[in-house]
Design a protein around this motif. Sequence first.
Motif, PDB file in Angstrom:
ATOM      1  N   GLY A   1      10.874 -20.497  46.279  1.00  0.00           N
ATOM      2  CA  GLY A   1      10.645 -21.058  47.602  1.00  0.00           C
ATOM      3  C   GLY A   1      10.523 -19.980  48.665  1.00  0.00           C
ATOM      4  N   THR A   2      11.324 -18.925  48.547  1.00  0.00           N
ATOM      5  CA  THR A   2      11.265 -17.814  49.491  1.00  0.00           C
ATOM      6  C   THR A   2       9.903 -17.128  49.442  1.00  0.00           C
ATOM      7  OG1 THR A   2      13.645 -17.420  49.325  1.00  0.00           O
ATOM      8  CG2 THR A   2      12.284 -15.590  50.119  1.00  0.00           C
ATOM      9  N   VAL A   3       9.410 -16.871  48.232  1.00  0.00           N
ATOM     10  CA  VAL A   3       8.107 -16.221  48.070  1.00  0.00           C
ATOM     11  C   VAL A   3       6.999 -17.088  48.646  1.00  0.00           C
ATOM     12  CG1 VAL A   3       6.416 -15.384  46.406  1.00  0.00           C
ATOM     13  CG2 VAL A   3       8.848 -14.926  46.039  1.00  0.00           C
ATOM     14  N   LEU A   4       7.006 -18.345  48.284  1.00  0.00           N
ATOM     15  CA  LEU A   4       5.914 -19.227  48.700  1.00  0.00           C
ATOM     16  C   LEU A   4       5.934 -19.487  50.205  1.00  0.00           C
ATOM     17  CD1 LEU A   4       5.967 -21.737  45.716  1.00  0.00           C
ATOM     18  CD2 LEU A   4       4.483 -19.763  46.052  1.00  0.00           C
ATOM     19  N   ARG A   5       7.109 -19.582  50.774  1.00  0.00           N
ATOM     20  CA  ARG A   5       7.183 -19.806  52.226  1.00  0.00           C
ATOM     21  C   ARG A   5       6.766 -18.558  52.986  1.00  0.00           C
ATOM     22  NH1 ARG A   5      11.765 -23.291  50.594  1.00  0.00           N
ATOM     23  NH2 ARG A   5      11.073 -25.430  51.051  1.00  0.00           N
ATOM     24  N   GLN A   6       6.932 -17.378  52.383  1.00  0.00           N
ATOM     25  CA  GLN A   6       6.412 -16.178  53.048  1.00  0.00           C
ATOM     26  C   GLN A   6       4.886 -16.194  53.045  1.00  0.00           C
ATOM     27  OE1 GLN A   6       8.437 -12.613  53.031  1.00  0.00           O
ATOM     28  NE2 GLN A   6       6.648 -11.279  53.135  1.00  0.00           N
TER      29      GLN A   6
ATOM     30  N   ILE B   1       5.966  -0.695  52.328  1.00  0.00           N
ATOM     31  CA  ILE B   1       6.133  -1.918  51.546  1.00  0.00           C
ATOM     32  C   ILE B   1       7.610  -2.305  51.584  1.00  0.00           C
ATOM     33  CG2 ILE B   1       5.920  -3.000  49.280  1.00  0.00           C
ATOM     34  CD1 ILE B   1       3.624  -1.122  48.671  1.00  0.00           C
ATOM     35  N   GLU B   2       7.905  -3.464  52.114  1.00  0.00           N
ATOM     36  CA  GLU B   2       9.281  -3.930  52.227  1.00  0.00           C
ATOM     37  C   GLU B   2       9.732  -4.552  50.898  1.00  0.00           C
ATOM     38  OE1 GLU B   2      12.056  -7.080  54.801  1.00  0.00           O
ATOM     39  OE2 GLU B   2       9.866  -7.104  54.979  1.00  0.00           O
ATOM     40  N   ARG B   3      10.819  -4.046  50.351  1.00  0.00           N
ATOM     41  CA  ARG B   3      11.372  -4.620  49.127  1.00  0.00           C
ATOM     42  C   ARG B   3      12.336  -5.734  49.488  1.00  0.00           C
ATOM     43  NH1 ARG B   3      16.251  -3.926  46.578  1.00  0.00           N
ATOM     44  NH2 ARG B   3      16.319  -4.457  44.344  1.00  0.00           N
ATOM     45  N   LYS B   4      12.122  -6.902  48.874  1.00  0.00           N
ATOM     46  CA  LYS B   4      13.033  -8.029  49.053  1.00  0.00           C
ATOM     47  C   LYS B   4      13.650  -8.359  47.697  1.00  0.00           C
ATOM     48  CE  LYS B   4      11.083 -10.127  53.203  1.00  0.00           C
ATOM     49  NZ  LYS B   4      10.675 -11.400  53.858  1.00  0.00           N
ATOM     50  N   TRP B   5      14.945  -8.208  47.633  1.00  0.00           N
ATOM     51  CA  TRP B   5      15.645  -8.500  46.379  1.00  0.00           C
ATOM     52  C   TRP B   5      15.902  -9.998  46.278  1.00  0.00           C
ATOM     53  CZ3 TRP B   5      21.413  -8.542  45.275  1.00  0.00           C
ATOM     54  CH2 TRP B   5      21.641  -8.653  43.896  1.00  0.00           C
ATOM     55  N   THR B   6      15.223 -10.651  45.360  1.00  0.00           N
ATOM     56  CA  THR B   6      15.318 -12.095  45.176  1.00  0.00           C
ATOM     57  C   THR B   6      15.573 -12.387  43.695  1.00  0.00           C
ATOM     58  OG1 THR B   6      12.900 -12.098  45.062  1.00  0.00           O
ATOM     59  CG2 THR B   6      13.890 -12.783  47.141  1.00  0.00           C
ATOM     60  N   PRO B   7      16.786 -12.111  43.205  1.00  0.00           N
ATOM     61  CA  PRO B   7      17.054 -12.249  41.773  1.00  0.00           C
ATOM     62  C   PRO B   7      16.961 -13.689  41.289  1.00  0.00           C
ATOM     63  CG  PRO B   7      19.109 -11.922  42.971  1.00  0.00           C
ATOM     64  CD  PRO B   7      17.992 -11.719  43.961  1.00  0.00           C
ATOM     65  N   VAL B   8      16.414 -13.854  40.108  1.00  0.00           N
ATOM     66  CA  VAL B   8      16.367 -15.179  39.478  1.00  0.00           C
ATOM     67  C   VAL B   8      17.772 -15.598  39.057  1.00  0.00           C
ATOM     68  CG1 VAL B   8      15.510 -16.464  37.474  1.00  0.00           C
ATOM     69  CG2 VAL B   8      13.979 -14.939  38.732  1.00  0.00           C
ATOM     70  N   PHE B   9      18.545 -14.657  38.504  1.00  0.00           N
ATOM     71  CA  PHE B   9      19.889 -14.947  38.022  1.00  0.00           C
ATOM     72  C   PHE B   9      20.932 -14.196  38.846  1.00  0.00           C
ATOM     73  CE2 PHE B   9      17.266 -15.196  34.048  1.00  0.00           C
ATOM     74  CZ  PHE B   9      17.345 -16.586  33.907  1.00  0.00           C
ATOM     75  N   ASN B  10      22.011 -14.895  39.215  1.00  0.00           N
ATOM     76  CA  ASN B  10      23.085 -14.232  39.935  1.00  0.00           C
ATOM     77  C   ASN B  10      23.985 -13.486  38.951  1.00  0.00           C
ATOM     78  OD1 ASN B  10      24.928 -16.097  38.772  1.00  0.00           O
ATOM     79  ND2 ASN B  10      24.595 -17.542  40.462  1.00  0.00           N
ATOM     80  N   ASP B  11      24.997 -12.812  39.477  1.00  0.00           N
ATOM     81  CA  ASP B  11      25.861 -11.976  38.634  1.00  0.00           C
ATOM     82  C   ASP B  11      26.533 -12.776  37.527  1.00  0.00           C
ATOM     83  OD1 ASP B  11      25.144  -9.933  40.276  1.00  0.00           O
ATOM     84  OD2 ASP B  11      27.087  -9.729  41.277  1.00  0.00           O
ATOM     85  N   GLU B  12      26.982 -13.981  37.854  1.00  0.00           N
ATOM     86  CA  GLU B  12      27.669 -14.796  36.862  1.00  0.00           C
ATOM     87  C   GLU B  12      26.734 -15.245  35.742  1.00  0.00           C
ATOM     88  OE1 GLU B  12      27.828 -15.333  40.151  1.00  0.00           O
ATOM     89  OE2 GLU B  12      29.817 -14.420  40.405  1.00  0.00           O
TER      90      GLU B  12
ATOM     91  N   LEU C   1       9.796 -27.905  48.181  1.00  0.00           N
ATOM     92  CA  LEU C   1       8.626 -27.886  49.057  1.00  0.00           C
ATOM     93  C   LEU C   1       8.244 -29.309  49.458  1.00  0.00           C
ATOM     94  CD1 LEU C   1       6.223 -25.251  47.445  1.00  0.00           C
ATOM     95  CD2 LEU C   1       7.921 -24.905  49.240  1.00  0.00           C
ATOM     96  N   GLY C   2       7.924 -29.484  50.725  1.00  0.00           N
ATOM     97  CA  GLY C   2       7.443 -30.768  51.192  1.00  0.00           C
ATOM     98  C   GLY C   2       5.946 -30.901  50.986  1.00  0.00           C
TER      99      GLY C   2
END
Length: 297
Positions: free
Chosen positions: A149-154, A100-111, A277-278
Motif C-alpha cells: 500500500g505504501t508503494v502504490l500510494r506513492q 535516490i531516497e531509500r525507504k525501508w519497507t520490510p515484508v516481514f517484521n523481526d518476529e 485500497l479504495g
Amino acid sequence: MHSVKSTEVNSPETLSPRPAPPDFFPFYIVPGISNFRDIGGWPSATGQIRKGILYRGSDTNRVQPDGIVKLQGLGIKTDFDLRSKQQIEKTGGYKEIDGIERKWTPVFNDEQYTEEAARKRYELYAGEGADGIVEAFVEILTSGAQMFGTVLRQIIATVPTPTDSDMRTAPALFMHCTTGNNRTGVFIALLLLLLDVPTELVVNDYTLSEQGLAPTRHINVDRLLKKGAFEEYGPDEARRKCERMVGARAESMLALVEEVDRRWGGPKGYFKQEVGLGNAEVQKLRDILIVPAPSVG
C-alpha cells in the motif's frame, strides 16, 4: 573419437561459461544489480502497462559506480527495500545512492524473520510441488500488504497521469528484495493482474527471473549453502534445493493465481481486502499505469 578425461569433465574450468545478463526488454543492464527490469511494456486488456515508472530487481549491495549512473539516468527517485532487518545486517548493510531516497519497507517484521521461520520458508520455496511455495507466497501477500500500500500510494501521489503536461518528468521507483524473484515477484504479479495483464503474460514475467538471475545464481546458491540451508539433506540435495529457491517456476505462479481467486475473489479483492485500497485509488492506479497500446503499421 576424441576422449575427455573424467577429471576434465568435472573441472569448473571446463563447464559452460555463466550466461551474460539479459539485455532484451524489459531487462536493463545495471552493473552490480541482477534481475533488474521494467514492469511496463506488457499488453493490458485496455492498452499497455506504462514504461519507466516502476522497476524491480535484486538488492543494491554490490551496485557498481556505472550501475548507480544507470539508476539515476532512469529517473529513479525512490528505492523501496523489502528485506528484513536480519537480512540487511548479514549482508553488510545497505547502499546509499545519491539522489535516490531509500525507504525501508520490510515484508516481514523481526518476529516473522527468526531463524526458525526462515528455515520453514526455505522448505516451502524448495518443495517439489506448488503447494508449499503458494503457502509462502500467500504469507508474503498478507504480511507485506501494508508495504505494498505504501508503494502504490506513492505512485498515486507522485506520478502524473499520461495526459498531464509534466509526464516526462515522472519520478520512477525501484522495488527490490534480495534476489527480486519471490517477494518482489509476487507483488508485481498481483499488480499486473490488477491492471488486466493476461495471466499467461504475468506468468511469463515472473519466470523471466530465471534468466535475470542466471548470471549470479551461483552467488546466491553459495550464500544459502554457507548459511547451512538444507545441510541435513547432504551436499548434492542441499544444492539442488537452493537452486530451486532462487528459481521462478511457471507452475508456482499459476497456482498462486488460482489461490488468489479462491481466497480473495481475484486481484481486486486482494487489493481492497488486504492492501486497503479504495475504488478511487484502484482507478487512479489504472489511469496512471495503463497507456494506449502503440499503433501497428
